[in-house]
Design a protein around this motif. Sequence first.
Motif, PDB file in Angstrom:
ATOM      1  N   ALA A  58       0.838  -1.106  -0.209  1.00 29.27           N
ATOM      2  CA  ALA A  58      -0.002  -0.042   0.126  1.00 29.27           C
ATOM      3  C   ALA A  58       0.964   1.284   0.019  1.00 29.27           C
ATOM      4  N   ALA A  59       2.063   1.024   0.803  1.00 28.07           N
ATOM      5  CA  ALA A  59       2.985   2.278   0.784  1.00 28.07           C
ATOM      6  C   ALA A  59       3.464   2.764  -0.551  1.00 28.07           C
ATOM      7  N   ILE A  60       3.743   1.508  -1.313  1.00 27.04           N
ATOM      8  CA  ILE A  60       4.418   1.893  -2.818  1.00 27.04           C
ATOM      9  C   ILE A  60       3.515   2.518  -3.682  1.00 27.04           C
ATOM     10  N   VAL A  61       2.159   2.080  -3.542  1.00 28.16           N
ATOM     11  CA  VAL A  61       1.110   2.520  -4.412  1.00 28.16           C
ATOM     12  C   VAL A  61       0.940   4.079  -3.897  1.00 28.16           C
ATOM     13  N   PHE A  62       0.899   4.205  -2.679  1.00 27.32           N
ATOM     14  CA  PHE A  62       0.661   5.611  -1.999  1.00 27.32           C
ATOM     15  C   PHE A  62       1.936   6.503  -2.566  1.00 27.32           C
ATOM     16  N   GLU A  63       3.137   6.212  -2.548  1.00 31.61           N
ATOM     17  CA  GLU A  63       4.266   7.101  -2.856  1.00 31.61           C
ATOM     18  C   GLU A  63       4.195   7.230  -4.286  1.00 31.61           C
ATOM     19  N   ALA A  64       3.952   6.217  -4.888  1.00 28.26           N
ATOM     20  CA  ALA A  64       3.865   6.248  -6.451  1.00 28.26           C
ATOM     21  C   ALA A  64       2.972   7.261  -6.946  1.00 28.26           C
ATOM     22  N   GLN A  97       3.228  13.450   6.877  1.00 26.11           N
ATOM     23  CA  GLN A  97       3.520  12.731   7.997  1.00 26.11           C
ATOM     24  C   GLN A  97       3.343  11.078   7.684  1.00 26.11           C
ATOM     25  N   LEU A  98       2.113  11.079   7.121  1.00 23.71           N
ATOM     26  CA  LEU A  98       1.889   9.616   6.383  1.00 23.71           C
ATOM     27  C   LEU A  98       2.781   9.037   5.716  1.00 23.71           C
ATOM     28  N   HIS A  99       3.267  10.037   4.840  1.00 31.17           N
ATOM     29  CA  HIS A  99       4.264   9.610   3.874  1.00 31.17           C
ATOM     30  C   HIS A  99       5.529   9.118   4.460  1.00 31.17           C
ATOM     31  N   ARG A 100       5.895   9.961   5.606  1.00 30.30           N
ATOM     32  CA  ARG A 100       7.121   9.483   6.301  1.00 30.30           C
ATOM     33  C   ARG A 100       7.210   8.224   6.924  1.00 30.30           C
ATOM     34  N   VAL A 101       5.706   7.959   7.510  1.00 27.48           N
ATOM     35  CA  VAL A 101       5.435   6.632   8.068  1.00 27.48           C
ATOM     36  C   VAL A 101       5.527   5.283   7.128  1.00 27.48           C
ATOM     37  N   THR A 102       4.771   5.583   5.849  1.00 25.97           N
ATOM     38  CA  THR A 102       4.922   4.587   4.890  1.00 25.97           C
ATOM     39  C   THR A 102       6.511   4.338   4.451  1.00 25.97           C
ATOM     40  N   ARG A 103       7.127   5.388   4.098  1.00 24.73           N
ATOM     41  CA  ARG A 103       8.327   5.495   3.470  1.00 24.73           C
ATOM     42  C   ARG A 103       9.328   4.529   4.599  1.00 24.73           C
TER      43      ARG A 103
END
Length: 298
Positions: A58-64, A97-103
């Motif tokens: 999910a993090a990969i899809v979110f960041e992409a 902040q969510l991006h920091r967590v998923t990253r």
Amino acid sequence: MGFTSKLFANPDFGWSNKVRPPEHRQIELYTKPRLLTFDEPPLPEEAPLERIAAVARAAIVFEATLDGLYPTDLSLTSWARAKDLPKTTPLEKVVVQLHRVTRLLRLIAFHPHGQVEMRNGVICMGGVIGKEVYYFDITSAGLDLIETMVAYWFFARDSVYPEAYVEWVFAEMFFDLGGEIRRYSDEGRTLYQFRRQGDFNRHFRFDCDNPKSTFEADHVRIDIPAPYRDSARYAIDFYAVLHDVLHIIPVEALKDGKIANADLPKWEARVRKDPMSLPAAFRQKFGRLKPSINQPMT
């Protein structure tokens, strides 16, 4: 053991993922040593690798997706990329902040030097990657919240809910997520915390499509019958047509049943066609049975 025997032996076995029992999460009201004692687990605890993998995907899809929305030459894994995201609105600040967590989760999970283990019911992740030492200790409920936040972010981008509504839900999710993180360290060291807007029930909402509203001087009053005035128990979203425009107003935005006229624009529904029409998917939300004619009352 046969299927029926398994059902009787383990009451948690076989339920679908549509079942929604009450959520239970830890809260610390005071700083004190632990007082409760626990039985020893029957088997050694193992880190939920499947859940971690699901959240990492999910993090990969979110960041992409963020990369597509905000193009840059910076690497997805770089700390500079995280700092480069826009943070003007309250929603954007939480997204950063969510991006920091998923990253961080993805970085540890997919790196050869990343380590994952369970300690006292907490998922402990960490590793020395490059020149940085990363730590991320979180509960299983916290993992679920990360995935939920990513999913809600995708859902909310094209939803009819006002941005102010989405901001409130997202902020409450992030507040709860902070309570599930036991240790966190990336290049920015700790996560930012935000002041809460006020109480908001993100877990369950009642939808009311026929509220009675009255314009009074500089505000609008929504008539809430006495049995439903406890906003903690009845977290109602009012779908109100005001000035020929559909609004979605959460009860928490009201003060004594009133909302200022100046605050109405931020609760306007984000509809694309008719300013008073909802997407077809909402028809099921507000379905009603037609009364049968000449049928006796029961």
